[in-house]
Design a protein around this motif. Structure first.
Motif, PDB file in Angstrom:
ATOM      1  N   LYS A 145       0.836  -1.209   0.000  1.00  0.00           N
ATOM      2  CA  LYS A 145       0.000   0.000   0.000  1.00  0.00           C
ATOM      3  C   LYS A 145       0.865   1.250   0.000  1.00  0.00           C
ATOM      4  N   ILE A 146       1.950   1.216   0.792  1.00  0.00           N
ATOM      5  CA  ILE A 146       2.816   2.385   0.860  1.00  0.00           C
ATOM      6  C   ILE A 146       3.540   2.594  -0.467  1.00  0.00           C
ATOM      7  N   PHE A 161       1.180   4.220  -2.763  1.00  0.00           N
ATOM      8  CA  PHE A 161       1.037   5.603  -2.337  1.00  0.00           C
ATOM      9  C   PHE A 161       2.219   6.454  -2.810  1.00  0.00           C
ATOM     10  N   ILE A 193      -3.335  13.999   1.528  1.00  0.00           N
ATOM     11  CA  ILE A 193      -2.917  12.617   1.277  1.00  0.00           C
ATOM     12  C   ILE A 193      -1.950  12.100   2.323  1.00  0.00           C
ATOM     13  N   VAL A 199      -3.265   9.246   4.078  1.00  0.00           N
ATOM     14  CA  VAL A 199      -3.316   7.905   3.500  1.00  0.00           C
ATOM     15  C   VAL A 199      -2.303   6.951   4.141  1.00  0.00           C
ATOM     16  N   PRO A 200      -0.983   7.277   4.150  1.00  0.00           N
ATOM     17  CA  PRO A 200      -0.061   6.337   4.803  1.00  0.00           C
ATOM     18  C   PRO A 200      -0.362   6.181   6.293  1.00  0.00           C
ATOM     19  N   SER A 254      -3.875  -0.879  -4.234  1.00  0.00           N
ATOM     20  CA  SER A 254      -4.404   0.379  -4.753  1.00  0.00           C
ATOM     21  C   SER A 254      -5.927   0.349  -4.746  1.00  0.00           C
ATOM     22  N   LEU A 268      -6.880   1.310  -1.301  1.00  0.00           N
ATOM     23  CA  LEU A 268      -6.648   2.752  -1.189  1.00  0.00           C
ATOM     24  C   LEU A 268      -7.795   3.532  -1.823  1.00  0.00           C
TER      25      LEU A 268
END
Lengths: 282, 282, 282, 282
Positions: free
Chosen positions: C152-153, C156, C224, C227-228, D139, D142
């Motif tokens: 996920k990171i 991102f 954003i 997000v992380p 993603s 996300l």
């Protein structure tokens, strides 16, 4: 609601201005929305010297038109409610009044006035009336979470303030005036700039010890930003858990009916009388 | 508590100074709160050169008045407890002493002293005594979460430090003195400024490779800020879950009784004797 | 473990260097820890021109002492393991080698070398050996969460990079060289500086459109960052939930025994033979 | 899929270009990926004046080669689909077209064009086709979380904007032009810079009241960053909870088959016909 023809003009005007259930009411709100945005843009353009020099007259006339429109609207709002004083002293009543005044004041003193910025607050009401349901629900969750974590956030901000005062004084004593730390209030200001990770750089430590302490402040700021975030996150997780537990969705009342007598809104869809004062709703 | 007239003056004074259950005790705390805030504001104003030049005498006298008040209070605190040494060596005892000294020291050496800033710490006690219950509960949750995630945050800060040393040295070698990276400690300082997303801009890379590495540092800093936040968030969610599991609310003890003998506080409301030393509570 | 007197010197030395279960082993690690910190401080001080000018000889001699100590330690580490090549090519083996070389290289070329900074990485091993249990557990949770949210990171960060390239090019075309946006790479660098909310201010937009786009970039970056943080928070909450579900605590192995043959560590407390190669543990 | 020899060349080309199941299709995608990255690097290098001066011809030729390759690819994409118009007007169709045009436009007008930056968007498709499964899943999570919290984030950003307008106007009136607050739009820009904790420092308040309000804005910004983070965190925790509740993993379709007729992708592995238009898949 079907016998609008027979209704008194005040009642009809009240429906148009305060509610958004009828086509006319909706149209009124859309026009108002455009007028508010235009008025904010106008004030912004007026503040740009080069633009104002070129189009001064145009800006002046436009501003007057909007001011007059706002004034008429304000008077109409007062006339159509049964208890004008209640409206005048309400939050939106004050905002509405302050939105009309900047141009009148500029007649007396000239220049742009801070009150012009308050027009932005009028947007809040229009959005509420326009029944932007999803956004209303979202903002309700936001507000609830913030309210629930109010005490924790206060404690956190209080801690930030004490830290800033102590470190600010320390930096003032270490760095002194050469580096721009001209007084303790300025040092405390710099400390807040650093703790919040904004870091303008207009003032920056130059001595090794000052930089060491600055580094400590930064890491503190970097670390403690986790605290309010953690608070609000946990509050959200809890709120959404509660929602899951109770299967009914928290209902956002979208009825834009507004009582002509006491200004109460959030009536039930099927309500015939105001839940607050018993006045008949139209 | 009802036979205050017959009580010894030391006991009565102890009640006023250390507790906030009686009207007089509350009044004392409110006055102290005002005095502390005034003393902080005074030190700040004194540091502003232009202000000090104008009102030097006024500031000087006010500062002396507060210093004398604080001194009297400090002596009163010593006199009214049975074991003065315990108070003098306690956290608040030291803070109280340091709060009175700046003016006396300035007699000898002149100038403002760092100790003046420590007066801000005195606010902590007053707030505790004023029984700001909701805030106490909130700060307890905050402190617990921070304590629970202490080890994780230490590891995180240690990682940040190692990263800063490595990247700092790297930037020193790449950028050199022309860009302001005059030594490794300065580079490490810059690296902390960048990793924590403060970004003063007093030092900034100018070579392409330096900017590339700076970009990597920034994205790292932007990414790893998620780590402490995640830690604290999870800790909060867990804490509030535990609360839900055990239906009793975590009780915040609001009794401001303080033992005259051993200074222990947090007594039960119905307590007649100190839970710590067995001394009779008044 | 009790018959150390009869053991071969290599085995005894291995115990001292690689393990921390015996008093001598612990002492060795503490001395090493101090030496590493001293060596880092030395390199830092050496880079400060004014300091180096004054104490050049002292710094030089100290650096040589530490380099020789590190060299002896490195050789001892090679000698005491059965498979030296395995150690030499391991992560810590490379770090240990690189930590000894800067001074030797400076004999040939002069100056401080980037490798000196890598000594900071040696701290990682010492902390591991010192059995800082709580911190080990914490860092394990940290590493697990980061690993779990790696994909996920990455997504991102990839999104951040594409955004930076597009907005960077846009800003280069809008602002041009006058404002400091001299090329697209520089603009992309500025964009990363802004998106990550670092904001050095060495480059800043001056045209109205540039400032508008900068404002959009900032709000994007501000938004954003959630997000992380959200990713890692959720991962933590899940991890701690799993822990609660399975009542056994995730055991952190604190045994610092290290196999002399294959360098494997994390043996069970009661282990007599290496779980990896079957070699007898001493 | 096994009778590729007998297939029409259009069908075979379609498979190579649009899909990544066959070795040739995979090779095509890898080459395309390299070409896209090369094209982005080229545009960047071209913008560096000193580099462009030295290697102008080399850059120019390379850029032409890539432009021609992209043009051929674009035509091939049009030719191999049954409904070219559908492709041309699709998101990726437009991006592909815009990626080929900058060089052609520069023939007419000269200079670098903003469109060149859009090539970065092409990376999105290649990654999708390359079946980077884990990243696709990540993603998707996300995107879902962002979609789910869209309304809340909009409300938040709207609040940030209103705050910026009000505080921006206030700062313009307090600080005035001397400090760089030359107009309300510039002040609002500064306010966004400060609220988002970017803090360039190109504009910074110098009056005491201005610094006080700046400090309030910063603490606000520092505090409200918790809001979007909290929203996204809660959304994640919920999403991963739902996953746990329903034992089936949310399947990410990795089949890269693409319908030649209607461009629909995400077909089932065993699909023989397009689920969208019934066209036979090859």
């Amino acid at each position: 609601m079907s016998q609008t023809s027979k209704k008194h003009w005040k009642i009809r005007l009240h429906e148009i201005i305060y509610e958004a259930d009828t086509p006319k009411g909706k149209l009124f709100d859309v026009i108002l929305l455009i007028a508010i945005i235009a008025s904010i843009v106008l004030v912004m353009l007026e503040s740009i010297k080069s633009f104002d020099a070129k189009y001064h007259n145009l800006l002046n006339i436009s501003e007057w038109i909007i001011t007059i429109l706002f004034s008429i609207e304000y008077i109409a709002r007062i006339v159509t409610v049964k208890k004008p004083l209640k409206y005048v002293t309400s939050f939106y009543g004050i905002i509405d009044l302050l939105s009309t005044t900047p141009k009148y004041i500029s007649l007396l003193f000239g220049g742009i006035h801070a009150l012009a910025a308050l027009r932005a607050l009028r947007l809040l009401r229009v959005f509420r009336i326009l029944k932007l349901a999803r956004f209303l629900g979202a903002s309700q969750v936001l507000t609830n979470s913030l309210k629930a974590s109010r005490a924790k956030i206060s404690v956190f901000l209080f801690a930030v303030l004490i830290l800033s005062i102590i470190f600010g004084t320390l930096m003032y004593l270490i760095e002194g005036e050469v580096s721009g730390f001209t007084s303790i209030p300025v040092s405390v200001y710099w400390c807040i700039v650093t703790l919040t990770t904004v870091g303008f750089g207009d003032i920056a430590p130059i001595t090794p010890i000052g930089q060491l302490i600055a580094a400590i402040i930064m890491i503190l700021g970097y670390g403690i930003i986790a605290v309010p975030t953690g608070i609000v996150s946990a509050e959200y997780v809890n709120q959404s858990k509660d929602k899951n537990a109770t299967p009914q969705k928290p209902k956002v009342n979208l009825n834009s009916q507004s009582c002509q007598n006491c200004l109460a809104s959030n009536h039930k869809d099927e309500a015939e009388f105001c839940y607050n004062c018993g006045n008949k709703l139209h």
